[in-house]
Scaffold this motif. Structure first.
Motif, PDB file in Angstrom:
ATOM      1  N   LEU A   1       0.778  -1.269  -0.026  1.00 36.10           N
ATOM      2  CA  LEU A   1      -0.108   0.016   0.076  1.00 36.10           C
ATOM      3  C   LEU A   1       0.708   1.235   0.081  1.00 36.10           C
ATOM      4  CD1 LEU A   1      -2.904  -0.884   2.444  1.00 36.10           C
ATOM      5  CD2 LEU A   1      -3.065  -0.412   0.038  1.00 36.10           C
ATOM      6  N   LEU A   2       1.892   1.043   0.505  1.00 30.97           N
ATOM      7  CA  LEU A   2       2.747   2.255   0.632  1.00 30.97           C
ATOM      8  C   LEU A   2       3.976   2.291  -0.247  1.00 30.97           C
ATOM      9  CD1 LEU A   2       3.062   3.695   4.339  1.00 30.97           C
ATOM     10  CD2 LEU A   2       1.422   4.517   2.380  1.00 30.97           C
ATOM     11  N   LEU A   3       4.965   1.292  -0.371  1.00 34.46           N
ATOM     12  CA  LEU A   3       6.160   1.485  -1.037  1.00 34.46           C
ATOM     13  C   LEU A   3       5.968   1.601  -2.338  1.00 34.46           C
ATOM     14  CD1 LEU A   3       8.450  -0.679   1.387  1.00 34.46           C
ATOM     15  CD2 LEU A   3       7.854   1.869   1.182  1.00 34.46           C
ATOM     16  N   TRP A   4       4.858   1.570  -3.101  1.00 35.86           N
ATOM     17  CA  TRP A   4       4.827   1.626  -4.584  1.00 35.86           C
ATOM     18  C   TRP A   4       5.511   3.113  -5.099  1.00 35.86           C
ATOM     19  CZ3 TRP A   4       1.689   5.642  -5.927  1.00 35.86           C
ATOM     20  CH2 TRP A   4       0.671   5.998  -5.134  1.00 35.86           C
ATOM     21  N   ARG A   5       5.310   3.988  -3.979  1.00 32.43           N
ATOM     22  CA  ARG A   5       5.452   5.422  -4.219  1.00 32.43           C
ATOM     23  C   ARG A   5       6.781   5.710  -4.822  1.00 32.43           C
ATOM     24  NH1 ARG A   5       5.952   6.558   2.388  1.00 32.43           N
ATOM     25  NH2 ARG A   5       8.007   5.695   2.349  1.00 32.43           N
ATOM     26  N   ASP A   6       8.013   5.093  -4.199  1.00 34.01           N
ATOM     27  CA  ASP A   6       9.394   5.346  -4.571  1.00 34.01           C
ATOM     28  C   ASP A   6       9.417   4.805  -6.248  1.00 34.01           C
ATOM     29  OD1 ASP A   6      10.820   5.809  -1.925  1.00 34.01           O
ATOM     30  OD2 ASP A   6       9.100   4.430  -1.868  1.00 34.01           O
ATOM     31  N   THR A   7       9.086   3.494  -6.357  1.00 30.69           N
ATOM     32  CA  THR A   7       9.236   3.166  -7.856  1.00 30.69           C
ATOM     33  C   THR A   7       8.571   3.728  -8.884  1.00 30.69           C
ATOM     34  OG1 THR A   7       9.060   0.976  -6.508  1.00 30.69           O
ATOM     35  CG2 THR A   7       9.169   0.902  -9.022  1.00 30.69           C
ATOM     36  N   ALA A   8       7.020   4.237  -8.455  1.00 32.70           N
ATOM     37  CA  ALA A   8       6.175   5.111  -9.257  1.00 32.70           C
ATOM     38  C   ALA A   8       6.881   6.374  -9.620  1.00 32.70           C
ATOM     39  CB  ALA A   8       4.981   5.447  -8.733  1.00 32.70           C
ATOM     40  N   ARG A   9       7.460   7.068  -8.842  1.00 32.53           N
ATOM     41  CA  ARG A   9       8.081   8.391  -9.101  1.00 32.53           C
ATOM     42  C   ARG A   9       9.248   8.074 -10.124  1.00 32.53           C
ATOM     43  NH1 ARG A   9       7.119  12.472  -5.592  1.00 32.53           N
ATOM     44  NH2 ARG A   9       4.988  12.988  -5.906  1.00 32.53           N
ATOM     45  N   VAL A  10      10.170   7.256  -9.903  1.00 33.87           N
ATOM     46  CA  VAL A  10      11.398   7.140 -10.734  1.00 33.87           C
ATOM     47  C   VAL A  10      10.911   6.644 -11.995  1.00 33.87           C
ATOM     48  CG1 VAL A  10      13.265   5.943 -10.777  1.00 33.87           C
ATOM     49  CG2 VAL A  10      12.894   6.545  -8.556  1.00 33.87           C
ATOM     50  N   ILE A  11      10.134   5.660 -12.166  1.00 29.85           N
ATOM     51  CA  ILE A  11       9.661   5.154 -13.272  1.00 29.85           C
ATOM     52  C   ILE A  11       8.907   6.270 -14.242  1.00 29.85           C
ATOM     53  CG2 ILE A  11       8.006   3.494 -14.545  1.00 29.85           C
ATOM     54  CD1 ILE A  11      10.193   2.076 -13.137  1.00 29.85           C
ATOM     55  N   ARG A  12       8.160   7.151 -13.356  1.00 27.26           N
ATOM     56  CA  ARG A  12       7.574   8.023 -14.168  1.00 27.26           C
ATOM     57  C   ARG A  12       8.619   9.166 -14.839  1.00 27.26           C
ATOM     58  NH1 ARG A  12       6.604  13.120 -12.540  1.00 27.26           N
ATOM     59  NH2 ARG A  12       4.960  14.371 -13.758  1.00 27.26           N
TER      60      ARG A  12
END
Lengths: 336, 287
Positions: free
Chosen positions: B154-165
């Motif tokens: 629920l929380l840790l997708w944020r780091d990956t999402a930012r960098v991938i974006r």
């Protein structure tokens, strides 16, 4: 009937400060099997013109007016889906940055297979065969089809991009500065390749460049653009021998000529006008050493001054005198 | 498939750190599979010697790492502890990477309001402190390793999402994407066939880091006493040792081994991530 007939094409960009009239009423034709060079300095609208022709434009660009007739079909009013079946098969584009046009994570061969199978409806075996044929056509080793793009040199990528543009036998190929990113030796090889292929396959070509010598070597006809308009158009040899428009004269001065030995290159001072609010008269008037009062008020139209050669200038009758004066360095100084 | 394996091997051979990391994971995976064979006792078996509970034994040939105050074999607990560690590590990493990559791809590719909504969600996720969130969630849903996995997803997708974006934003400007678009490729095709392969190494990097991070989080939460009471994990072992004063009794044989294993798992994830970074930035490669 001409293969491509561009009539009064306008391509504008929507900006925060109003429409930028990057291409403002451009007309020319390309006959079957002939080649046209589109020259002019950076920002004069060369690329925007061809982007408008193939309708591959940034989101803020639009075509307020004009027709692009390819074999009599108007591409401007064609729906996107119909246009898609024309791209690749009828006309194709050799992009400026060939380095960037191949996906780095796929084999070069995959790019060919995708186009040949999805756009050409070929089977895998047929497509592979065709890809090898295309590679041979542009002088690449067919074993290199199984390489990744980063294993290619700049010249090889450009050749691959040319081969890709030829994949489905288009009748018209548009090359947007195909050799600008290459060194002169590779430039020469690629240009020879383009010329040879054109003769061999009877393809019509539009070549965009800011390098007059490239046009001189490759193209039958030339159109000189300035600030979104064509200022002079004709057979390449005739225009370069006998330029009618002061801008063409200036442009010619700015390039070295191998036959005339050492001479100082003369540059045209200043920069092109803003196309947000283009000047009322001749767009070159501000930088033109021969400008009269009428030039900044009345816009000149393209008129035929020599056989098959048109130019937009108010002083076409005095062209001999202007040509002589244009050779002088002093003429071009302190114009602005 | 075979060529993929060979490719991975070639990459590992060139990078000693990644090789060490991969070796540690292979070792752990073997331990997890063979745990019942290797471990001499069950993880929560209370062992009796001569009819008496064998509690607080020091290391011996019978109990390699001694026993706990309840007469359980520390070595067996350590071996069985690999299973929840890997389960948590891999499932959490999987969800983090899949969710983060998808969000990053959609957000970077479509832009506009989709981007705004997804990135504001990421901002919210960034704003929530991670460990308190896990504890609260476990408090609501009950202590279970799967709830810890859920909290991470629920929380840790944020780091990956930012960098991938940000990577997608740059890749989507490339000419081959535009060429695909004007040739009539659908959004899905552009997104998953043209763009995604270009950002997968980055996803992989974040995945390998997330494995170690997930194991560490499970250990931390278990150590604090919010772990799954039915699962003997390394964090649970530390918690057990802590509450039964193993530290003051100097029973290093009890609490040091799980600490070392946690450390190895996190290190291995980092080493593999560090190695895969070199795939991303070929310029980092030593010549």
């Amino acid at each position: 009937m001409a293969l491509l007939d561009v009539r009064n094409l306008k391509v504008h960009y929507r900006t925060l400060r109003g429409a930028n009239r990057a291409v403002d009423g451009v007309s020319f034709t390309v006959e079957k099997g002939r080649s046209l060079g589109l020259v002019g300095e950076s920002g004069c609208g060369k690329s925007t013109t061809v982007n408008g022709i193939v309708r591959v434009m940034p989101k803020n660009a639009f075509i307020p007016e004009g027709e692009v007739l390819l074999n009599g079909t108007d591409l401007v009013s064609l729906p996107e889906s119909a246009l898609r079946s024309i791209r690749w098969r009828e006309l194709s584009l050799i992009p400026q940055a060939a380095m960037d046009s191949l996906n780095p994570v796929y084999l070069v061969q995959d790019a060919f297979l995708e186009v040949l199978r999805l756009k050409g409806g070929m089977s895998k075996a047929e497509a592979l065969d065709r890809a090898q044929h295309l590679f041979q056509l542009v002088g690449l080793d067919i074993r290199r089809l199984k390489n990744y793009p980063h294993e290619f040199s700049g010249g090889m990528k450009q050749r691959a991009a040319i081969a890709l543009a030829l994949a489905l036998n288009p009748k018209l190929v548009i090359a947007d500065e195909p050799v600008t990113a290459l060194d002169v030796i590779v430039q020469r090889q690629v240009l020879n390749e383009i010329r040879r292929l054109r003769e061999q396959l009877h393809i019509s070509l539009i070549m965009i460049t800011h390098d007059i010598s490239v046009v001189a070597e490759t193209c039958d006809d030339i159109a000189v653009m300035y600030a979104g308009k064509i200022v002079e158009r004709g057979r390449t040899a005739a225009v370069l021998q006998n330029p009618l428009h002061p801008y063409t004269m200036g442009l010619k001065n700015a390039f070295p000529d191998i036959r005339r030995g050492r001479r100082t290159l003369i540059s045209i001072e200043g920069a092109p006008p803003s196309l947000l609010e283009p000047p009322a008269g001749c767009r070159f008037a501000e930088r033109c050493p021969f400008a009269l009062d009428v030039c900044s008020d009345v816009e000149p139209t393209l008129e035929e001054a020599a056989a098959g050669q048109v130019a937009a200038c108010h002083r076409l009758d005095e062209v001999d005198e202007l040509q002589t004066r244009a050779q002088e360095v002093e003429t071009w100084q302190n114009v602005i | 498939m075979l060529s993929a394996v060979r490719g991975v091997y070639a990459f590992l051979k060139n990078d000693k750190f990644a090789m060490v990391g991969a070796a540690i994971y292979v070792f752990f995976i073997l331990l997890a599979i063979l745990a019942p064979i290797i471990a001499p006792y069950g993880p929560d078996e209370m062992i009796r010697v001569d009819g008496r509970l064998a509690f607080n034994h020091p290391p011996s040939s019978q109990f390699w790492l001694g026993t706990t105050n309840m007469g359980r074999d520390v070595f067996s607990q350590l071996i069985f502890g690999v299973r929840p560690a890997l389960m948590v590590g891999f499932t959490a990493a999987f969800f983090v990477v899949v969710a983060g990559t998808l969000v990053g791809l959609l957000s970077g590719y479509f832009g506009g309001w989709a981007d705004s909504v997804l990135m504001r969600l990421a901002d919210v996720a960034f704003g929530i402190p991670f460990e308190p969130f896990v504890i609260v969630l476990v408090g609501f849903l009950g202590p279970s390793v799967w709830n810890i996995v859920l909290a991470m997803a629920l929380l840790l997708w944020r780091d990956t999402a930012r960098v991938i974006r940000s990577q997608v934003l740059s890749v989507r400007q490339r000419a081959f994407v535009e060429a695909g678009e004007v040739s009539g490729a659908s959004h899905l095709r552009v997104l998953f066939v043209y763009i995604m392969p270009n950002i997968l190494p980055l996803s992989f990097l974040y995945g390998s880091l997330a494995v170690g991070w997930a194991i560490l989080t499970e250990a931390a939460v278990s150590f604090l006493g919010f772990g799954d009471p039915n699962t003997i994990s390394w964090g649970y072992m530390l918690h057990d040792a802590y509450v039964s004063q193993a530290l003051s009794r100097g029973s290093f044989n009890w609490f040091v081994p799980p600490g070392i294993f946690i450390m190895l798992a996190v290190m291995a994830g980092f080493y593999i991530g560090r190695g895969s970074e070199e795939i991303l930035h070929p310029k980092l490669k030593r010549v």
